[in-house]
Design a protein around this motif. Structure first.
Motif, mmCIF file in Angstrom:
data_model
loop_
_atom_site.group_PDB
_atom_site.id
_atom_site.type_symbol
_atom_site.label_atom_id
_atom_site.label_comp_id
_atom_site.label_asym_id
_atom_site.label_seq_id
_atom_site.Cartn_x
_atom_site.Cartn_y
_atom_site.Cartn_z
ATOM 1 N N LYS A 62 27.844 -73.514 32.861
ATOM 2 C CA LYS A 62 26.688 -74.392 33.052
ATOM 3 C C LYS A 62 25.617 -74.018 32.038
ATOM 4 C CE LYS A 62 27.615 -75.209 37.915
ATOM 5 N NZ LYS A 62 27.120 -75.124 39.291
ATOM 6 N N VAL A 63 25.077 -75.030 31.367
ATOM 7 C CA VAL A 63 24.042 -74.816 30.363
ATOM 8 C C VAL A 63 22.750 -75.455 30.870
ATOM 9 C CG1 VAL A 63 23.330 -75.351 27.996
ATOM 10 C CG2 VAL A 63 25.714 -74.806 28.478
ATOM 11 N N THR A 64 21.681 -74.677 30.875
ATOM 12 C CA THR A 64 20.371 -75.205 31.263
ATOM 13 C C THR A 64 19.589 -75.503 29.994
ATOM 14 O OG1 THR A 64 20.406 -73.908 33.295
ATOM 15 C CG2 THR A 64 18.274 -74.742 32.578
ATOM 16 N N VAL A 65 19.145 -76.744 29.859
ATOM 17 C CA VAL A 65 18.381 -77.159 28.684
ATOM 18 C C VAL A 65 17.070 -77.785 29.127
ATOM 19 C CG1 VAL A 65 20.373 -77.506 27.182
ATOM 20 C CG2 VAL A 65 19.569 -79.386 28.570
ATOM 21 N N SER A 66 16.070 -77.619 28.296
ATOM 22 C CA SER A 66 14.785 -78.261 28.522
ATOM 23 C C SER A 66 14.702 -79.448 27.574
ATOM 24 C CB SER A 66 13.648 -77.277 28.252
ATOM 25 O OG SER A 66 12.412 -77.891 28.492
ATOM 26 N N VAL A 67 14.564 -80.643 28.133
ATOM 27 C CA VAL A 67 14.549 -81.866 27.333
ATOM 28 C C VAL A 67 13.103 -82.355 27.224
ATOM 29 C CG1 VAL A 67 15.502 -84.177 27.082
ATOM 30 C CG2 VAL A 67 16.836 -82.425 28.245
ATOM 31 N N PRO A 68 12.485 -82.199 26.037
ATOM 32 C CA PRO A 68 11.109 -82.659 25.866
ATOM 33 C C PRO A 68 11.015 -84.190 25.881
ATOM 34 C CG PRO A 68 11.738 -81.087 24.147
ATOM 35 C CD PRO A 68 12.981 -81.491 24.875
ATOM 36 N N PRO A 69 9.865 -84.736 26.233
ATOM 37 C CA PRO A 69 9.700 -86.198 26.243
ATOM 38 C C PRO A 69 9.970 -86.814 24.870
ATOM 39 C CG PRO A 69 7.826 -85.120 27.292
ATOM 40 C CD PRO A 69 8.657 -84.042 26.667
ATOM 41 N N GLY A 70 10.770 -87.878 24.851
ATOM 42 C CA GLY A 70 11.043 -88.629 23.636
ATOM 43 C C GLY A 70 11.894 -87.913 22.603
ATOM 44 N N SER A 71 12.614 -86.869 22.989
ATOM 45 C CA SER A 71 13.423 -86.159 22.001
ATOM 46 C C SER A 71 14.884 -86.072 22.447
ATOM 47 C CB SER A 71 12.852 -84.762 21.742
ATOM 48 O OG SER A 71 12.992 -83.983 22.900
ATOM 49 N N GLU A 72 15.686 -85.371 21.650
ATOM 50 C CA GLU A 72 17.119 -85.297 21.881
ATOM 51 C C GLU A 72 17.567 -83.835 21.904
ATOM 52 O OE1 GLU A 72 21.145 -86.958 19.649
ATOM 53 O OE2 GLU A 72 19.263 -86.907 18.563
ATOM 54 N N VAL A 73 18.457 -83.507 22.816
ATOM 55 C CA VAL A 73 19.087 -82.188 22.873
ATOM 56 C C VAL A 73 20.562 -82.383 22.555
ATOM 57 C CG1 VAL A 73 19.723 -80.272 24.379
ATOM 58 C CG2 VAL A 73 17.438 -81.261 24.537
ATOM 59 N N LYS A 74 21.107 -81.546 21.654
ATOM 60 C CA LYS A 74 22.512 -81.672 21.256
ATOM 61 C C LYS A 74 23.322 -80.507 21.802
ATOM 62 C CE LYS A 74 21.586 -84.264 17.075
ATOM 63 N NZ LYS A 74 21.865 -84.403 15.644
ATOM 64 N N LEU A 75 24.502 -80.841 22.362
ATOM 65 C CA LEU A 75 25.421 -79.850 22.904
ATOM 66 C C LEU A 75 26.806 -80.063 22.316
ATOM 67 C CD1 LEU A 75 24.421 -80.164 26.677
ATOM 68 C CD2 LEU A 75 23.665 -78.407 25.087
#
Length: 103
Positions: free
Chosen positions: A59-72
Motif C-alpha cells: 500500500k502506498v500513501t500519497v498526498s495529492v495536491p489540488p489541481g496536480s498529478e501524482v504518478k505511480l
C-alpha cells in the motif's frame, strides 16, 4: 480536481489479466499489461494499491495536491526465476505478489 496516473510494466506473469486499482478502499480503475491509466480524485491523502484475485501490492500513501498529478509505477514481483515461485507468493506472501511505488 486532481489525478493519479499509474503505469504498469510489461511482464510474463498475468500478461492477459488486468490489475484492479484500489484507492481508499474502493476499486477506481483497472490497468492492463504495459498500460498507463489515470483517474481523477479529490485532493488529499490517498492510500493506493494494486490487486489481483486475493493477492495485492504494497500500500502506498500519497498526498495529492489540488489541481496536480501524482504518478505511480507498478507490476508483478514474479520476474525471471521468481516465476517458478508463484505458488509460494500466492500462499505465503500475497501482499508481495505485486509492487507499487511512486515515480
Amino acid at each position: 480536481m486532481s489525478k493519479i496516473t499509474i503505469s504498469r510494466d510489461s511482464g510474463y506473469a498475468d500478461r492477459v489479466r488486468k490489475y484492479k486499482v484500489i484507492c481508499n478502499g474502493e476499486e477506481v480503475a483497472q490497468v492492463g499489461n504495459g498500460e498507463t491509466i489515470e483517474f481523477e480524485t479529490p485532493p488529499g491523502e490517498k492510500e493506493v494499491y494494486l490487486k489481483i484475485d486475493w493477492c495485492r501490492s504494497n500500500k502506498v500513501t500519497v498526498s495529492v495536491p489540488p489541481g496536480s498529478e501524482v504518478k505511480l509505477n507498478g507490476g508483478s514481483s514474479l520476474r525471471g526465476g521468481k516465476v517458478l515461485l508463484a505458488v509460494f507468493y500466492v500462499l505465503f506472501m500475497p501482499s508481495k505478489y505485486l509492487w507499487l511505488q511512486t515515480n
